[in-house]
Structure formats: C-alpha cells, structure tokens
Design a protein around this motif. Sequence first.
Motif, PDB file in Angstrom:
ATOM      1  N   MET A 127     -42.326   6.481 -44.083  1.00 38.47           N
ATOM      2  CA  MET A 127     -41.512   7.211 -43.109  1.00 38.47           C
ATOM      3  C   MET A 127     -40.842   6.211 -42.168  1.00 38.47           C
ATOM      4  O   MET A 127     -41.488   5.354 -41.597  1.00 38.47           O
ATOM      5  N   SER A 128     -39.521   6.323 -42.076  1.00 34.49           N
ATOM      6  CA  SER A 128     -38.754   5.440 -41.186  1.00 34.49           C
ATOM      7  C   SER A 128     -38.079   6.294 -40.129  1.00 34.49           C
ATOM      8  O   SER A 128     -37.506   7.352 -40.433  1.00 34.49           O
ATOM      9  N   ALA A 129     -38.138   5.834 -38.889  1.00 38.26           N
ATOM     10  CA  ALA A 129     -37.558   6.611 -37.794  1.00 38.26           C
ATOM     11  C   ALA A 129     -37.114   5.668 -36.680  1.00 38.26           C
ATOM     12  O   ALA A 129     -37.679   4.583 -36.480  1.00 38.26           O
ATOM     13  N   THR A 130     -36.094   6.090 -35.966  1.00 39.92           N
ATOM     14  CA  THR A 130     -35.673   5.403 -34.746  1.00 39.92           C
ATOM     15  C   THR A 130     -35.659   6.426 -33.621  1.00 39.92           C
ATOM     16  O   THR A 130     -35.528   7.634 -33.854  1.00 39.92           O
ATOM     17  N   CYS A 131     -35.780   5.922 -32.410  1.00 36.52           N
ATOM     18  CA  CYS A 131     -35.840   6.837 -31.273  1.00 36.52           C
ATOM     19  C   CYS A 131     -35.215   6.179 -30.066  1.00 36.52           C
ATOM     20  O   CYS A 131     -35.496   5.015 -29.763  1.00 36.52           O
ATOM     21  N   VAL A 132     -34.379   6.927 -29.374  1.00 38.29           N
ATOM     22  CA  VAL A 132     -33.770   6.479 -28.121  1.00 38.29           C
ATOM     23  C   VAL A 132     -34.264   7.399 -27.012  1.00 38.29           C
ATOM     24  O   VAL A 132     -34.193   8.633 -27.139  1.00 38.29           O
ATOM     25  N   ILE A 133     -34.782   6.805 -25.941  1.00 36.47           N
ATOM     26  CA  ILE A 133     -35.251   7.570 -24.786  1.00 36.47           C
ATOM     27  C   ILE A 133     -34.259   7.344 -23.645  1.00 36.47           C
ATOM     28  O   ILE A 133     -34.083   6.211 -23.196  1.00 36.47           O
ATOM     29  N   GLU A 134     -33.608   8.401 -23.209  1.00 35.46           N
ATOM     30  CA  GLU A 134     -32.602   8.302 -22.151  1.00 35.46           C
ATOM     31  C   GLU A 134     -33.092   9.012 -20.897  1.00 35.46           C
ATOM     32  O   GLU A 134     -33.789  10.029 -20.971  1.00 35.46           O
TER      33      GLU A 134
END
Length: 311
Positions: free
Chosen positions: A1-8
């Motif tokens: 499982m590959s994922a990216t995440c941006v927290i704004e």
Amino acid sequence: MSATCVIEFEDNPRKIIYAGQLLRGMVRLNLTENTNVRSVYVRIKGKAFASWKSGKTKVEAKEKYLDEKMYLVGSYVAGEISLEAGMHEYAFEFIMPSSVPSSIDGKIGHIKYTVRVVLDVPLWMSKVFKEEFTLIKALNLNDQQSLRQPLTVEEISGVLPFCLQCFDRNRIYILARAPVSGFLPRQTVNLEINVQNRSSVAISHFTIELIQLITYLKDYDCCGYKSNYKKQEEKSLFTGTSDGCNEVEYKTIHIAAEIPPTPPTEILMSKVVKVTYLIRVKACTPLLYKNVILNLPITIGSYPFQDNVMS
C-alpha cells in the motif's frame, strides 16, 4: 500500500496557534490503490523531552501535555473499511487547552506539538504522517503590575587584572536602566547606561545581548528527600555594540535593541522546561582585565500594556 498525505492548517500557513484557540485543518490523503483500513484518525500530541549528562548520570526528563484523537474513518471498535484509490479529503478541528506551555526548541531538549494522521491498516504497521506546529501560551503583561516599573541594575567593580600587581584601587560604577521590564517581540528596548569610570583603565566598548535562558529540570527522590537535576543553556537572540568610556570619565550611553520574534517567558506550565530572558550588558576592558557584566531580567509577553507607559 502506497499513500501520500498533506496536512494543511486553515488560513494559517505559518502554523502558529495560541493556547485556548481552535485549530482547524484539512487532511488530503492520496491512495495509489484500494486499501482496507480499520480506521483513519488525526492525533494531536504535545510533549516535552530533555536529555543530558550530570556527572556520570544520564538524565532524561519527559512530560506530556496533550494527546487527543479524532476519527476521520471508522473508530477503534470498527471492522475493516475499504477506501478507494484516489484523493480523500477530511476536515478536522481541535480546541487547544489553555494550560499548556509554548513550543521551544533547545540544544538538549524541547517542547513540541504535532498533528499526526494515522492509517490503521490490518496486518500491517500503521502508516503515520506528521506535521509540527508552533503553539504559543499567551502572556498578558497587564497581569503583572511590577513589569510596568523601571528596571535598574547597578554594578560597582574594581579594576581586577589577571596580574594583581597591576591592581587599580579606583573603581568603575555602571548603572543600566530600562523604562519597564515587560516587552513584546519586535518591540525596541531603549537602554540607558550611566558610567563613572574612576579607574585608569578605559572601557573600549559596550556590548548588549538578549539572552534566552532555557532551564531543564528532572525531579527525583533521594533517601526520602525531593531534589532535582538541573541544566541550563543560553541562546543569544540579539547582539549590539556601542561606544566605550575613557579612563577617569563620566558618560551616559544609549543603546536600542529590537526583540526578535520569540516565545513568551514561561515558568509555570511545564515542570521540565522553563524559559526566561535577560539583557546582558558587558563593559569590555583590555585583555589583561576582567570585563564588567550586568544582567537585566526581563519578561517577554504576548499582549502589551493597555496604556502608553512603554511609548
């Protein structure tokens, strides 16, 4: 499982929030494939940590201020949930407690606050994305009336050489004065230095430094008595110079220093990390002689005095 995440952080690109305020943000989670999860949650954490050597003893001090969760998908008792590949957006908000200390970053310790997005994936280690933010515990200068009073420190020093055969019995009198002892970041401190140099040694120049003092503490019990390990570090936030004073001369010197952005004074909310400030004035004498040093303790706050006392 590959994922990216941006927290704004909503309307907050500098990622600065005050204790007691509402922290709002957005999680943008991008999955490259369909993924089963037990839950997806946001976790807000705040803690202090310090580590140093005291003799042969390694000292570690820790303190937790904040640990809150908000589930975006599922819960801690939910079964598996399938998330489709692609972008997933979730809003979150937390009210920061009012009784937490400000963020601080020292050489041997810190107080840090983070937003973590956690993917709880069955049969795999949880995937964690982290974003640090700065929390400021507001300090209102109006709450301490003594901060409105002029700050004065006086030093009377003999001219003490390293070679005592050259001892000059006449003395140097230095008085440093600030109009108040409470200030804000980006405010100018106007110092007045009165010098009575009755010696035969000239002061080549004066230096002024704004010093941040970070004190680390670790409580422990020893044979029924409570004590603590203690370590202190200094960080220079501003340095300036001015003219000196000739031998057998009386002189008044004015120095202005702007306080840079820095966390408020903090001595109450943390048992591990204390933050205080002082202005250090140093009268620099020739190499064979000892410099004369004055320390003026000041308080840095977040809200100004309500009248014009500092103008």
